[in-house]
Design a protein around this motif. Sequence first.
Motif, mmCIF file in Angstrom:
data_model
loop_
_atom_site.group_PDB
_atom_site.id
_atom_site.type_symbol
_atom_site.label_atom_id
_atom_site.label_comp_id
_atom_site.label_asym_id
_atom_site.label_seq_id
_atom_site.Cartn_x
_atom_site.Cartn_y
_atom_site.Cartn_z
ATOM 1 N N ALA A 220 14.266 8.260 0.822
ATOM 2 C CA ALA A 220 14.185 7.911 -0.826
ATOM 3 C C ALA A 220 15.241 9.246 -1.377
ATOM 4 O O ALA A 220 14.391 9.987 -1.157
ATOM 5 C CB ALA A 220 13.740 6.957 -1.653
ATOM 6 N N ASP A 221 16.100 8.733 -1.703
ATOM 7 C CA ASP A 221 16.788 10.550 -2.165
ATOM 8 C C ASP A 221 17.802 10.816 -3.725
ATOM 9 O O ASP A 221 18.610 8.621 -3.330
ATOM 10 C CB ASP A 221 17.319 11.139 -1.568
ATOM 11 C CG ASP A 221 17.734 13.036 -1.799
ATOM 12 O OD1 ASP A 221 16.813 13.274 -1.347
ATOM 13 O OD2 ASP A 221 18.342 13.604 -2.142
ATOM 14 N N VAL A 222 18.073 11.162 -4.297
ATOM 15 C CA VAL A 222 18.883 10.933 -5.425
ATOM 16 C C VAL A 222 19.700 10.846 -4.500
ATOM 17 O O VAL A 222 21.130 11.075 -5.300
ATOM 18 C CB VAL A 222 18.564 11.716 -6.577
ATOM 19 C CG1 VAL A 222 17.411 11.788 -7.382
ATOM 20 C CG2 VAL A 222 18.244 13.048 -6.639
ATOM 21 N N ASP B 21 15.757 7.502 -7.599
ATOM 22 C CA ASP B 21 15.272 8.510 -8.815
ATOM 23 C C ASP B 21 14.145 8.577 -8.503
ATOM 24 O O ASP B 21 13.496 7.016 -9.519
ATOM 25 C CB ASP B 21 15.399 8.430 -9.804
ATOM 26 C CG ASP B 21 14.634 9.404 -11.103
ATOM 27 O OD1 ASP B 21 14.162 9.904 -10.230
ATOM 28 O OD2 ASP B 21 14.928 9.164 -12.075
ATOM 29 N N CYS B 22 12.505 9.202 -7.994
ATOM 30 C CA CYS B 22 12.120 8.659 -7.101
ATOM 31 C C CYS B 22 10.777 8.648 -8.228
ATOM 32 O O CYS B 22 9.334 8.847 -8.367
ATOM 33 C CB CYS B 22 11.216 8.598 -6.533
ATOM 34 S SG CYS B 22 11.998 7.379 -5.052
ATOM 35 N N THR B 23 10.840 9.474 -9.560
ATOM 36 C CA THR B 23 10.366 10.334 -10.669
ATOM 37 C C THR B 23 9.953 9.142 -11.612
ATOM 38 O O THR B 23 9.290 9.319 -12.247
ATOM 39 C CB THR B 23 10.705 10.674 -11.488
ATOM 40 O OG1 THR B 23 11.524 10.866 -12.076
ATOM 41 C CG2 THR B 23 11.414 12.623 -9.905
ATOM 42 N N SER C 59 13.336 22.194 -4.538
ATOM 43 C CA SER C 59 13.943 22.677 -4.974
ATOM 44 C C SER C 59 13.431 22.331 -7.073
ATOM 45 O O SER C 59 13.127 23.664 -7.291
ATOM 46 C CB SER C 59 14.796 23.121 -4.823
ATOM 47 O OG SER C 59 16.041 21.786 -4.706
ATOM 48 N N ASP C 60 13.241 21.254 -7.262
ATOM 49 C CA ASP C 60 12.895 20.978 -8.326
ATOM 50 C C ASP C 60 11.573 20.338 -8.511
ATOM 51 O O ASP C 60 11.440 19.540 -8.794
ATOM 52 C CB ASP C 60 13.664 19.928 -8.719
ATOM 53 C CG ASP C 60 13.805 18.941 -10.294
ATOM 54 O OD1 ASP C 60 12.839 19.743 -10.862
ATOM 55 O OD2 ASP C 60 14.779 18.413 -10.499
ATOM 56 N N ALA D 177 5.292 22.526 -1.481
ATOM 57 C CA ALA D 177 5.055 22.447 -1.923
ATOM 58 C C ALA D 177 5.912 23.816 -1.844
ATOM 59 O O ALA D 177 5.928 24.473 -0.638
ATOM 60 C CB ALA D 177 3.487 23.358 -2.641
ATOM 61 N N THR D 178 6.606 24.991 -2.538
ATOM 62 C CA THR D 178 7.605 26.213 -2.149
ATOM 63 C C THR D 178 6.813 27.427 -3.247
ATOM 64 O O THR D 178 6.970 28.473 -2.395
ATOM 65 C CB THR D 178 8.449 26.300 -3.724
ATOM 66 O OG1 THR D 178 7.832 26.064 -5.027
ATOM 67 C CG2 THR D 178 9.538 25.437 -3.653
#
Length: 220
Positions: free
Chosen positions: A35-37, A56-58, A80-81, A104-105
């Motif tokens: 899944a991806d936006v 949008d999996c948020t 990145s987000d 994690a970044t």
Amino acid sequence: MSADKRKPVLVIGLGRFGSAVATTLERMGHEVLGADVSAELVQGHAEGLTQVVEADCTDFTCLQRLGAAEFESAVVGIGSDIEASVLTVLALTDLGVPNIWAKATNEKHGRILERTGAHHVVYPESRMGERVARLLNERLMDFIDFGDNYGIAKLAAPAPVVGLPLMTSDCRKRFDVTVVGVKREGEDFIHAVPDTLILPGDVLVISGHIEQIEAFAAMD
């Protein structure tokens, strides 16, 4: 485990990290819901994954509609987000997904993900940077960091142990590393025993604390 018994995995975020995870899982025999936006990323994986959706999996409700609660494992590859990453992990946690992996970044991002409910947090950029730095040592051919300052490495046999059986070189006592095995060109892998003789050109597989491995590899 046979492929038909491998359980489906939900992978959210199909950038470089997420797509690598998803395609590798597919090769291993798992069914993958990606899944991806991004419509472009979704389209790019339409042929390679079991199922791929633009979503949008948020959004908790969106994940519910995707059946996320039915998955035992989910991977959040959003990097990145940070807000989207955290909200996605929170939604998966609220749905009761029992095994959540998240990218994690940085350490601060990772701590937030852990407190939000991620069971496993990975730092791919940091880990790769450490790996490259270690492999710049010409003798180190490969390295696996298991955490807690412990690792396994593949390296060219250092001069001080060449020409000696392991019982004589006594690597464990003198250098605080354990020789697991030896590989010679054109021969099968040898599991190390006390009378294993180390020859010029041998490649060793060793285990131990990272500082000791690095020091052993650097010996002339």
